[in-house]
Design a protein around this motif. Structure first.
Motif, mmCIF file in Angstrom:
data_model
loop_
_atom_site.group_PDB
_atom_site.id
_atom_site.type_symbol
_atom_site.label_atom_id
_atom_site.label_comp_id
_atom_site.label_asym_id
_atom_site.label_seq_id
_atom_site.Cartn_x
_atom_site.Cartn_y
_atom_site.Cartn_z
ATOM 1 N N PHE A 116 9.336 0.514 6.987
ATOM 2 C CA PHE A 116 8.415 -0.579 7.307
ATOM 3 C C PHE A 116 7.022 -0.087 7.683
ATOM 4 C CE2 PHE A 116 10.264 0.335 11.494
ATOM 5 C CZ PHE A 116 9.178 0.236 12.354
ATOM 6 N N ARG A 117 6.929 1.121 8.207
ATOM 7 C CA ARG A 117 5.609 1.647 8.590
ATOM 8 C C ARG A 117 4.691 1.795 7.387
ATOM 9 N NH1 ARG A 117 9.782 3.995 10.746
ATOM 10 N NH2 ARG A 117 10.125 3.918 13.019
ATOM 11 N N GLU A 118 5.281 1.999 6.217
ATOM 12 C CA GLU A 118 4.481 2.133 4.989
ATOM 13 C C GLU A 118 3.897 0.795 4.546
ATOM 14 O OE1 GLU A 118 6.287 4.113 1.714
ATOM 15 O OE2 GLU A 118 7.323 5.594 2.966
ATOM 16 N N TRP A 119 4.581 -0.289 4.865
ATOM 17 C CA TRP A 119 4.202 -1.595 4.318
ATOM 18 C C TRP A 119 3.221 -2.353 5.199
ATOM 19 C CZ3 TRP A 119 6.133 0.316 0.379
ATOM 20 C CH2 TRP A 119 7.446 0.773 0.278
ATOM 21 N N ILE A 120 3.188 -2.044 6.479
ATOM 22 C CA ILE A 120 2.391 -2.843 7.406
ATOM 23 C C ILE A 120 0.898 -2.860 7.070
ATOM 24 C CG2 ILE A 120 1.556 -2.873 9.809
ATOM 25 C CD1 ILE A 120 4.452 -2.630 10.676
ATOM 26 N N GLY A 123 2.834 1.732 -7.202
ATOM 27 C CA GLY A 123 1.401 1.756 -6.919
ATOM 28 C C GLY A 123 1.064 0.988 -5.660
ATOM 29 N N SER A 124 1.220 -0.318 -5.717
ATOM 30 C CA SER A 124 0.912 -1.194 -4.575
ATOM 31 C C SER A 124 2.026 -2.229 -4.437
ATOM 32 C CB SER A 124 -0.435 -1.895 -4.768
ATOM 33 O OG SER A 124 -1.476 -0.965 -4.944
ATOM 34 N N PRO A 125 3.237 -1.812 -4.021
ATOM 35 C CA PRO A 125 4.388 -2.718 -4.062
ATOM 36 C C PRO A 125 4.239 -3.995 -3.262
ATOM 37 C CG PRO A 125 4.916 -0.692 -2.868
ATOM 38 C CD PRO A 125 3.610 -0.468 -3.552
ATOM 39 N N VAL A 126 3.638 -3.927 -2.060
ATOM 40 C CA VAL A 126 3.502 -5.139 -1.246
ATOM 41 C C VAL A 126 2.613 -6.149 -1.956
ATOM 42 C CG1 VAL A 126 2.620 -6.082 0.917
ATOM 43 C CG2 VAL A 126 3.917 -3.950 0.932
ATOM 44 N N LYS A 181 9.242 -4.293 18.152
ATOM 45 C CA LYS A 181 8.179 -3.875 19.062
ATOM 46 C C LYS A 181 7.231 -2.878 18.391
ATOM 47 C CE LYS A 181 10.728 -4.630 23.368
ATOM 48 N NZ LYS A 181 11.343 -3.975 24.556
ATOM 49 N N GLU A 182 7.772 -1.945 17.620
ATOM 50 C CA GLU A 182 6.910 -0.971 16.947
ATOM 51 C C GLU A 182 6.053 -1.642 15.884
ATOM 52 O OE1 GLU A 182 7.053 3.263 14.498
ATOM 53 O OE2 GLU A 182 8.910 2.453 15.362
ATOM 54 N N ALA A 183 6.670 -2.500 15.070
ATOM 55 C CA ALA A 183 5.912 -3.197 14.028
ATOM 56 C C ALA A 183 4.863 -4.112 14.649
ATOM 57 C CB ALA A 183 6.869 -4.007 13.149
ATOM 58 N N GLU A 184 5.217 -4.760 15.743
ATOM 59 C CA GLU A 184 4.276 -5.636 16.440
ATOM 60 C C GLU A 184 3.066 -4.841 16.915
ATOM 61 O OE1 GLU A 184 4.519 -8.960 19.999
ATOM 62 O OE2 GLU A 184 5.717 -7.142 20.157
ATOM 63 N N ILE A 237 8.502 -8.986 5.858
ATOM 64 C CA ILE A 237 9.074 -7.706 5.439
ATOM 65 C C ILE A 237 10.582 -7.903 5.546
ATOM 66 C CG2 ILE A 237 9.207 -5.233 5.827
ATOM 67 C CD1 ILE A 237 6.536 -5.338 7.223
ATOM 68 N N HIS A 238 11.258 -7.913 4.416
ATOM 69 C CA HIS A 238 12.623 -8.416 4.307
ATOM 70 C C HIS A 238 13.642 -7.553 5.064
ATOM 71 C CE1 HIS A 238 15.317 -10.793 1.259
ATOM 72 N NE2 HIS A 238 15.669 -11.002 2.502
#
Length: 309
Positions: free
Chosen positions: A116-120, A86-89, A146-149, A110-111
């Motif tokens: 990672f795009r799903e969690w941001i 449902g809302s893992p983060v 760089k992408e996550a930033e 983010i381990h």
């Protein structure tokens, strides 16, 4: 002790299968009390370190302190997102907070970069709500950082830190430009496994190996004999500075401009960290340590990692 110099790790406090032994609460409390008495304030944990065991122990110990006297670093582990449908983060963060007995986390990582795009977006929301104060990225390559930033910047959230495996035998975060990039952007680089889980301390040899069946044993025991020449050389350098080999490796991590994350299960490790912080390695010794490590032919990329490019 400057908080930016070192963070104390509690992986072994809960993940007994990786380390091959269980530490008693009394043992770890003595380590905690010694660390606090010496002015250490930053603690690193994760729900996945024993599925709450490490967090619960750390949280119990922290109750003796005021909330503004310490920093807690915790992690959202994507591999276990399925355990929090449902809302893992949010749900994993809430579970960690319950285990720790806290209302917020100072740093939430983010381990690893899996999906990672799903969690941001959810990480940014936790930051907006004050549930986490800062967001970090762990085991990310330079392009992923760089992408996550960039994604986080869209939410007005900076990247606080990057936490990667970095040691004499695993320097791809340096050679790929990650550390330089972090320095240029004011992002703190935290180095974990500087000691290769003890394999680089000289305490373990082919004749005195890690516990069979443990994560460390499976990864290192078959090659410990190949570590002996390198460890002998490192010991000679450590002796020239009048410090332990463990302290030498921590001092190397500091000299490279990183903040070491050092697992602490014995009080003597606190002494090693203090000695490391007081040691200034010469440039020639740093170069020779790195050359000896390269000449050893040893490389350590663990199952959850990749070569950083």
């Amino acid at each position: 002790m400057n908080d930016r110099n070192v963070m104390l790790g509690t992986w072994a406090w809960g993940d007994y299968s990786s380390f091959g032994r269980e530490y008693s609460e009394a043992e770890l409390l003595s380590v905690f009390n010694r660390a606090v008495s010496e002015g250490f304030t930053m603690w690193d944990t994760a729900y996945v370190y024993g599925y709450g065991k490490s967090e619960k122990l750390l949280g119990k110990f922290l109750k003796t302190l005021k909330r503004d006297e310490y920093i807690v670093s915790d992690k959202f582990t994507p591999y276990h997102a399925k355990d929090f449908p449902g809302s893992p983060v949010r749900l994993m963060a809430e579970e960690s907070l319950k285990n720790l007995g806290l209302g917020n986390l100072d740093i939430y990582w983010i381990h690893n970069p899996m999906k990672f795009r799903e969690w941001i977006p959810a990480m940014a929301e936790l930051k907006k709500e004050g549930i986490v104060k800062s967001i970090g990225l762990s085991n990310f390559s330079l392009s992923e950082i760089k992408e996550a930033e960039g994604m986080l910047q869209d939410y007005g959230v900076p990247v606080y830190g990057v936490q990667n495996h970095y040691s004499l035998l695993c320097r791809s975060s340096e050679t790929s430009g990650i550390i330089d990039y972090c320095n240029s952007k004011g992002i703190i680089f935290f180095s974990y496994m500087l000691l290769e889980q003890g394999a680089l301390t000289g305490h373990y040899t082919a004749g005195s190996a890690f516990a069979e069946g443990s994560g460390r044993g499976k990864n290192y025991n078959k090659v410990l004999g190949r570590y002996e020449e390198l460890n002998s050389y490192l010991r000679s350098i450590a002796n020239s500075y009048g410090i332990s080999q463990t302290a030498l490796l921590i001092a190397w991590g500091m000299a490279k401009g990183t903040v070491p994350i050092v697992g602490v299960t014995r009080e003597r490790y606190i002494d090693d960290i203090i000695a490391a912080a007081e040691t200034r390695l010469g440039a020639e010794d740093i170069l020779q340590m790195e050359e000896a490590a390269a000449e050893s032919g040893l490389r350590t990329i663990r199952v959850w990692e990749k070569e950083m490019k």
